[in-house]
Design a protein around this motif. Structure first.
Motif, PDB file in Angstrom:
ATOM      1  N   LEU A 168      49.449  63.519  30.247  1.00 50.44           N
ATOM      2  CA  LEU A 168      49.300  62.318  29.417  1.00 50.44           C
ATOM      3  C   LEU A 168      49.864  61.095  30.139  1.00 50.44           C
ATOM      4  O   LEU A 168      49.280  60.009  30.093  1.00 50.44           O
ATOM      5  N   ARG A 169      50.981  61.277  30.792  1.00 47.31           N
ATOM      6  CA  ARG A 169      51.602  60.168  31.531  1.00 47.31           C
ATOM      7  C   ARG A 169      50.656  59.660  32.616  1.00 47.31           C
ATOM      8  O   ARG A 169      50.453  58.453  32.769  1.00 47.31           O
ATOM      9  N   THR A 170      50.049  60.576  33.344  1.00 45.74           N
ATOM     10  CA  THR A 170      49.155  60.201  34.440  1.00 45.74           C
ATOM     11  C   THR A 170      47.914  59.494  33.923  1.00 45.74           C
ATOM     12  O   THR A 170      47.522  58.437  34.427  1.00 45.74           O
ATOM     13  N   VAL A 171      47.285  60.057  32.894  1.00 48.68           N
ATOM     14  CA  VAL A 171      46.044  59.480  32.365  1.00 48.68           C
ATOM     15  C   VAL A 171      46.308  58.100  31.777  1.00 48.68           C
ATOM     16  O   VAL A 171      45.497  57.172  31.931  1.00 48.68           O
ATOM     17  N   ALA A 172      47.443  57.932  31.107  1.00 47.79           N
ATOM     18  CA  ALA A 172      47.776  56.628  30.532  1.00 47.79           C
ATOM     19  C   ALA A 172      47.974  55.584  31.631  1.00 47.79           C
ATOM     20  O   ALA A 172      47.544  54.429  31.496  1.00 47.79           O
ATOM     21  N   VAL A 173      48.618  55.970  32.723  1.00 49.84           N
ATOM     22  CA  VAL A 173      48.796  55.048  33.849  1.00 49.84           C
ATOM     23  C   VAL A 173      47.436  54.630  34.406  1.00 49.84           C
ATOM     24  O   VAL A 173      47.196  53.450  34.688  1.00 49.84           O
ATOM     25  N   VAL A 174      46.532  55.589  34.561  1.00 51.89           N
ATOM     26  CA  VAL A 174      45.204  55.284  35.095  1.00 51.89           C
ATOM     27  C   VAL A 174      44.475  54.297  34.187  1.00 51.89           C
ATOM     28  O   VAL A 174      43.849  53.336  34.659  1.00 51.89           O
ATOM     29  N   ALA A 175      44.556  54.511  32.883  1.00 53.20           N
ATOM     30  CA  ALA A 175      43.900  53.592  31.948  1.00 53.20           C
ATOM     31  C   ALA A 175      44.469  52.184  32.082  1.00 53.20           C
ATOM     32  O   ALA A 175      43.724  51.192  32.117  1.00 53.20           O
ATOM     33  N   LEU A 176      45.790  52.067  32.181  1.00 51.07           N
ATOM     34  CA  LEU A 176      46.424  50.747  32.318  1.00 51.07           C
ATOM     35  C   LEU A 176      46.063  50.086  33.642  1.00 51.07           C
ATOM     36  O   LEU A 176      45.834  48.870  33.704  1.00 51.07           O
ATOM     37  N   VAL A 177      46.004  50.891  34.693  1.00 46.00           N
ATOM     38  CA  VAL A 177      45.655  50.347  36.018  1.00 46.00           C
ATOM     39  C   VAL A 177      44.230  49.811  36.005  1.00 46.00           C
ATOM     40  O   VAL A 177      43.955  48.713  36.502  1.00 46.00           O
ATOM     41  N   LYS A 178      43.308  50.579  35.425  1.00 42.49           N
ATOM     42  CA  LYS A 178      41.918  50.122  35.353  1.00 42.49           C
ATOM     43  C   LYS A 178      41.811  48.826  34.559  1.00 42.49           C
ATOM     44  O   LYS A 178      41.088  47.902  34.936  1.00 42.49           O
ATOM     45  N   LEU A 179      42.533  48.753  33.450  1.00 39.87           N
ATOM     46  CA  LEU A 179      42.488  47.555  32.621  1.00 39.87           C
ATOM     47  C   LEU A 179      43.019  46.334  33.367  1.00 39.87           C
ATOM     48  O   LEU A 179      42.408  45.267  33.365  1.00 39.87           O
ATOM     49  N   SER A 180      44.160  46.492  34.033  1.00 41.98           N
ATOM     50  CA  SER A 180      44.764  45.338  34.707  1.00 41.98           C
ATOM     51  C   SER A 180      43.942  44.894  35.903  1.00 41.98           C
ATOM     52  O   SER A 180      43.716  43.691  36.107  1.00 41.98           O
ATOM     53  N   HIS A 181      43.448  45.841  36.703  1.00 38.82           N
ATOM     54  CA  HIS A 181      42.684  45.470  37.897  1.00 38.82           C
ATOM     55  C   HIS A 181      41.312  44.924  37.535  1.00 38.82           C
ATOM     56  O   HIS A 181      40.853  43.935  38.134  1.00 38.82           O
ATOM     57  N   ALA A 182      40.660  45.550  36.568  1.00 41.52           N
ATOM     58  CA  ALA A 182      39.341  45.068  36.175  1.00 41.52           C
ATOM     59  C   ALA A 182      39.446  43.699  35.513  1.00 41.52           C
ATOM     60  O   ALA A 182      38.607  42.823  35.731  1.00 41.52           O
ATOM     61  N   SER A 183      40.480  43.492  34.707  1.00 40.04           N
ATOM     62  CA  SER A 183      40.664  42.191  34.067  1.00 40.04           C
ATOM     63  C   SER A 183      40.929  41.112  35.104  1.00 40.04           C
ATOM     64  O   SER A 183      40.447  39.984  34.985  1.00 40.04           O
ATOM     65  N   ALA A 184      41.693  41.456  36.155  1.00 39.29           N
ATOM     66  CA  ALA A 184      41.945  40.501  37.235  1.00 39.29           C
ATOM     67  C   ALA A 184      40.652  40.165  37.963  1.00 39.29           C
ATOM     68  O   ALA A 184      40.409  39.009  38.324  1.00 39.29           O
ATOM     69  N   SER A 185      39.789  41.171  38.153  1.00 42.10           N
ATOM     70  CA  SER A 185      38.503  40.927  38.803  1.00 42.10           C
ATOM     71  C   SER A 185      37.622  40.041  37.933  1.00 42.10           C
ATOM     72  O   SER A 185      36.933  39.148  38.436  1.00 42.10           O
ATOM     73  N   ASP A 186      37.654  40.272  36.629  1.00 39.99           N
ATOM     74  CA  ASP A 186      36.884  39.429  35.713  1.00 39.99           C
ATOM     75  C   ASP A 186      37.352  37.981  35.789  1.00 39.99           C
ATOM     76  O   ASP A 186      36.547  37.047  35.829  1.00 39.99           O
ATOM     77  N   ALA A 187      38.682  37.793  35.859  1.00 42.68           N
ATOM     78  CA  ALA A 187      39.226  36.439  35.932  1.00 42.68           C
ATOM     79  C   ALA A 187      38.861  35.777  37.249  1.00 42.68           C
ATOM     80  O   ALA A 187      38.558  34.581  37.303  1.00 42.68           O
ATOM     81  N   THR A 188      38.854  36.561  38.333  1.00 40.87           N
ATOM     82  CA  THR A 188      38.477  36.022  39.639  1.00 40.87           C
ATOM     83  C   THR A 188      37.035  35.560  39.634  1.00 40.87           C
ATOM     84  O   THR A 188      36.692  34.506  40.167  1.00 40.87           O
ATOM     85  N   ALA A 189      36.164  36.368  39.014  1.00 43.81           N
ATOM     86  CA  ALA A 189      34.747  35.998  38.949  1.00 43.81           C
ATOM     87  C   ALA A 189      34.556  34.713  38.165  1.00 43.81           C
ATOM     88  O   ALA A 189      33.774  33.842  38.534  1.00 43.81           O
ATOM     89  N   VAL A 190      35.301  34.554  37.064  1.00 42.15           N
ATOM     90  CA  VAL A 190      35.189  33.344  36.251  1.00 42.15           C
ATOM     91  C   VAL A 190      35.686  32.137  37.034  1.00 42.15           C
ATOM     92  O   VAL A 190      35.132  31.037  36.955  1.00 42.15           O
ATOM     93  N   ALA A 191      36.743  32.341  37.854  1.00 40.84           N
ATOM     94  CA  ALA A 191      37.327  31.244  38.622  1.00 40.84           C
ATOM     95  C   ALA A 191      36.561  30.937  39.896  1.00 40.84           C
ATOM     96  O   ALA A 191      36.952  30.085  40.665  1.00 40.84           O
ATOM     97  N   GLY A 192      35.479  31.655  40.135  1.00 35.15           N
ATOM     98  CA  GLY A 192      34.673  31.386  41.326  1.00 35.15           C
ATOM     99  C   GLY A 192      35.137  32.108  42.556  1.00 35.15           C
ATOM    100  O   GLY A 192      34.827  31.722  43.674  1.00 35.15           O
ATOM    101  N   GLY A 193      35.916  33.174  42.394  1.00 36.52           N
ATOM    102  CA  GLY A 193      36.320  33.982  43.542  1.00 36.52           C
ATOM    103  C   GLY A 193      37.608  33.551  44.173  1.00 36.52           C
ATOM    104  O   GLY A 193      38.009  34.075  45.189  1.00 36.52           O
ATOM    105  N   GLY A 194      38.301  32.589  43.608  1.00 28.84           N
ATOM    106  CA  GLY A 194      39.510  32.100  44.262  1.00 28.84           C
ATOM    107  C   GLY A 194      40.791  32.618  43.676  1.00 28.84           C
ATOM    108  O   GLY A 194      41.854  32.400  44.231  1.00 28.84           O
ATOM    109  N   ALA A 195      40.733  33.296  42.545  1.00 27.23           N
ATOM    110  CA  ALA A 195      41.958  33.764  41.922  1.00 27.23           C
ATOM    111  C   ALA A 195      42.540  34.914  42.685  1.00 27.23           C
ATOM    112  O   ALA A 195      41.881  35.660  43.355  1.00 27.23           O
TER     113      ALA A 195
END
Length: 662
Positions: A168-195
């Motif tokens: 459970l600890r491992t799977v929860a970490v993976v879910a959080l990592v995916k959320l944080s990294h994907a959200s950062a990628s989404d923000a970068t795309a909105v900012a035009g690739g500079g974030a």
């Protein structure tokens, strides 16, 4: 050992359902309902096969599947007993793996996320693990990420920090990592690739990586959570501080030990998910920063100025100035050495045996990173890197793998790279030629392809002939001889030099020998090629001059080539001067301290002996200062030379004296 009657019955039902999935219209509602509840661990594979068959056949599959399975999943998740909750969450998670569009559509239905949130209070560890896995799958898709509530994030953080349940600890970490990294990628795309990632996100990544690394290094049964842990590290290993943390020989040896051995092809196929995750980690650790051209650097500078918002000047070094020290070439080279010494080459050899284009692409990229540093190339060859590259190149064009092979072929002899079997060397010509001719190949790839082909051509005349007969290759190389880039021009000229020496077809192409009515004639195209060689023999780059003049030396064995040189001399009055300056750079130069040039064997008397009429020849020879050049050469005024140079020079001098007396 007696079989479980319930399990046998379940397997029988799944077998029946799998057979009927070829005709979805024959499936009964109860059978579909059973499929949605069949996701016990022992039945997962058969159930997934059934879904896959149905997905491939149903028309309008996304809408159809979501309509079919949404009521079944919701019904199970609305129950209170653990078996139904587990079946619903596990089935939905599996649906993400085989048809994410329909699974995502179900996840976005009104009230569905709130229904999932009710499972967060479950005291059942297996239900919590299934829910965390479902969240991890949903976190990979943008439409689903925006639906995660703060309460769900808090629940995942709590499960990621508890120590009672490692899975459970491992799977929860993976879910959080995916959320944080994907959200950062989404923000970068909105900012035009500079974030870029904030310091807080990087510190969080480091914390998550430390937890997963600790779990992998533990003495517990890591196989229950190994795939998820490796997946999480694959996401995290793009962060510079995490790269430093993972570039540890003890950890990497432990990680690589989970991969099947080289010859265990069946095990490698069954462990493809694990192997791919390991490859991604190694690829991220060993990836060099992209080399920006001048235009890209200017764009990066402008972007940084816009982000700063204060109008400050950006350093002329552009993006390079602001790079993380942990991403420097020295740090990447260090991580490559650690990976190689820890056994990465064995993992790559195993991965090359898996029939997966994506996996082989990553293998090629890793070997390209390894071969970037010349100091690693010997280890790569000893570890069977060339065989791995040959294996993954042949089924399809793999540019990183071809470039890595080119780097090895430049550094070592063809026998060291391809072995004693000439067939292996001949097989390498096609991919190297493909990289050279590819329309999107950059200058570095063109340079390395030509250098590798030059080395391969020197191995045997058969190799030279194969290269020469490759469609469009000679035309491409001759075009690159006119490039302004010094290294491109040098590599193309050296390749032509080897091909003229070792291929009769190329020698004839440049020498201009053709037979017509028993006589030999020369085409105008060969004359223009010789003119290019003469021009390149006068460039500043010494290796290029040597290659061009060496090619001329070989060509002047042909009387027709000599006539072409004489015609160029009479037309432009430059050819003999170029030849004279190859011997004595001070000819017709005001600089007495001109750079000393290595004397090529292009001064053999065969060239002059075939140039007629003699009186016209001598006028051009004298105007170019050739008699004085040979006199200085024979008197030792140009340096000390061996008989290899002095004997033909004396023969030329003798003929010049004979002709001048006529």
């Amino acid at each position: 050992m007696t079989s479980n009657p319930e399990s046998t019955t379940a397997d029988s039902q799944l077998d029946t359902l799998l057979k009927k999935s070829g005709n979805p219209s024959s499936l009964l509602p109860d059978e579909l309902s059973y499929l949605a509840t069949a996701f016990a661990p022992s039945q997962l594979r058969s159930a997934l096969q059934s879904i896959s068959h149905i997905i491939c056949i149903l028309p309008g599959r996304t809408l159809a599947l979501s309509r079919v399975f949404q009521p079944l999943i919701t019904s199970n998740l609305s129950e209170t007993h653990g078996d139904a909750l587990l079946a619903g969450a596990t089935f939905h998670c599996a649906l993400f793996q085989v048809d994410w569009q329909s699974a995502s559509q179900i996840f976005q239905d009104d009230g569905f996320v709130e229904l999932l949130a009710t499972l967060e209070i479950s005291t059942s560890p297996v239900v919590s693990v299934a829910l965390a896995r479902l969240y991890a799958q949903a976190a990979s898709h943008k439409a689903c990420r925006s639906l995660f509530s703060d309460e769900t994030l808090t629940w995942l953080r709590g499960k990621s920090s508890q120590t009672a349940d490692d899975v459970l600890r491992t799977v929860a970490v993976v879910a959080l990592v995916k959320l944080s990294h994907a959200s950062a990628s989404d923000a970068t795309a909105v900012a035009g690739g500079g974030a870029s990632s904030s310091g807080g996100v990087e510190r969080q990544d480091f914390t998550y990586a430390a937890r997963l690394k600790e779990l992998i290094m533990s003495d517990k049964d890591v196989y229950t959570f190994l795939n998820e842990a490796v997946e999480g590290l694959a996401y995290l290993s793009v962060t510079p501080s995490v790269k430093k943390e993972l570039a540890n020989a003890t950890f990497l040896k432990r990680l690589f030990s989970f991969a099947p051995k080289r010859k265990a092809t069946a095990d490698a196929t069954n462990s493809s998910t694990l192997i791919y995750g390991i490859l991604i980690i190694v690829s991220n650790l060993c990836a060099y920063k992209p080399r920006l051209n001048q235009e890209q650097q200017q764009i990066a500078k402008l972007r940084r100025m816009a982000e700063s918002g204060n109008g400050k000047q950006v350093d002329k070094k552009g993006a390079e100035e602001y790079s993380d020290p942990l991403e420097s070439d020295d740090q990447v080279q260090y991580r490559c050495r650690i990976a190689i010494s820890s056994g990465a080459l064995d993992v790559l050899a195993t991965a090359a045996g898996v029939e997966s284009q994506g996996m082989r692409t990553v293998v090629g990229q890793i070997l390209l990173s390894f071969a970037e540093n010349k100091g690693n190339r010997g280890e790569v060859l000893k570890g069977g890197g060339a065989k791995v590259l040959t294996r993954i190149i042949l089924p399809f064009a793999n540019t990183p793998a071809i470039q890595a092979l080119a780097k090895l072929a430049i550094t070592a002899s063809p026998i060291q790279v391809f072995g004693p079997n000439d067939g292996n060397t001949l097989d390498a010509i096609r991919p190297l030629s493909q990289m050279l001719l590819h329309p999107s190949a950059n200058m570095l790839q063109q340079f390395e392809a030509m250098m590798a082909l030059t080395n391969v051509a020197s191995h045997h005349t058969t190799c030279a002939a194969r290269i020469a007969n490759t469609p469009n290759l000679l035309n491409k190389v001759e075009l690159l001889m006119l490039e302004d880039h010094t290294l491109i021009r040098r590599a193309s000229t050296e390749l032509i030099c080897n091909l003229v020496s070792l291929s009769a077809d190329v020698s004839e192409r440049y020498g201009g020998v053709r037979k017509r009515s028993g006589q030999k004639i020369r085409g105008e195209s060969s004359k223009s090629k010789i003119q290019v060689l003469l021009a390149i023999s006068d460039v500043e780059d010494r290796p290029t001059r040597l290659a061009a003049s060496g090619t001329l030396a070989v060509l002047t064995m042909s009387p027709t080539a000599c006539h072409a040189i004489f015609e160029l001399q009479t037309e432009r009055h430059r050819a003999f001067l170029v030849l004279a300056q190859l011997i004595d750079p001070a000819v017709y130069s005001n600089d007495g301290d001109a750079e000393e040039k290595e004397i090529p064997p292009a001064t053999r008397d065969s060239c002059f002996e075939n140039l007629l009429p003699r009186h016209a020849l001598m006028e051009e020879v004298k105007s170019a200062g050739l008699p004085e050049v040979f006199e200085k050469l024979l008197k030792g005024q140009l340096g000390s030379f061996t008989e290899t140079i002095l004997i033909p020079a004396a023969d030329v001098w003798k003929k010049l004296m004979e002709w001048s007396g006529n």
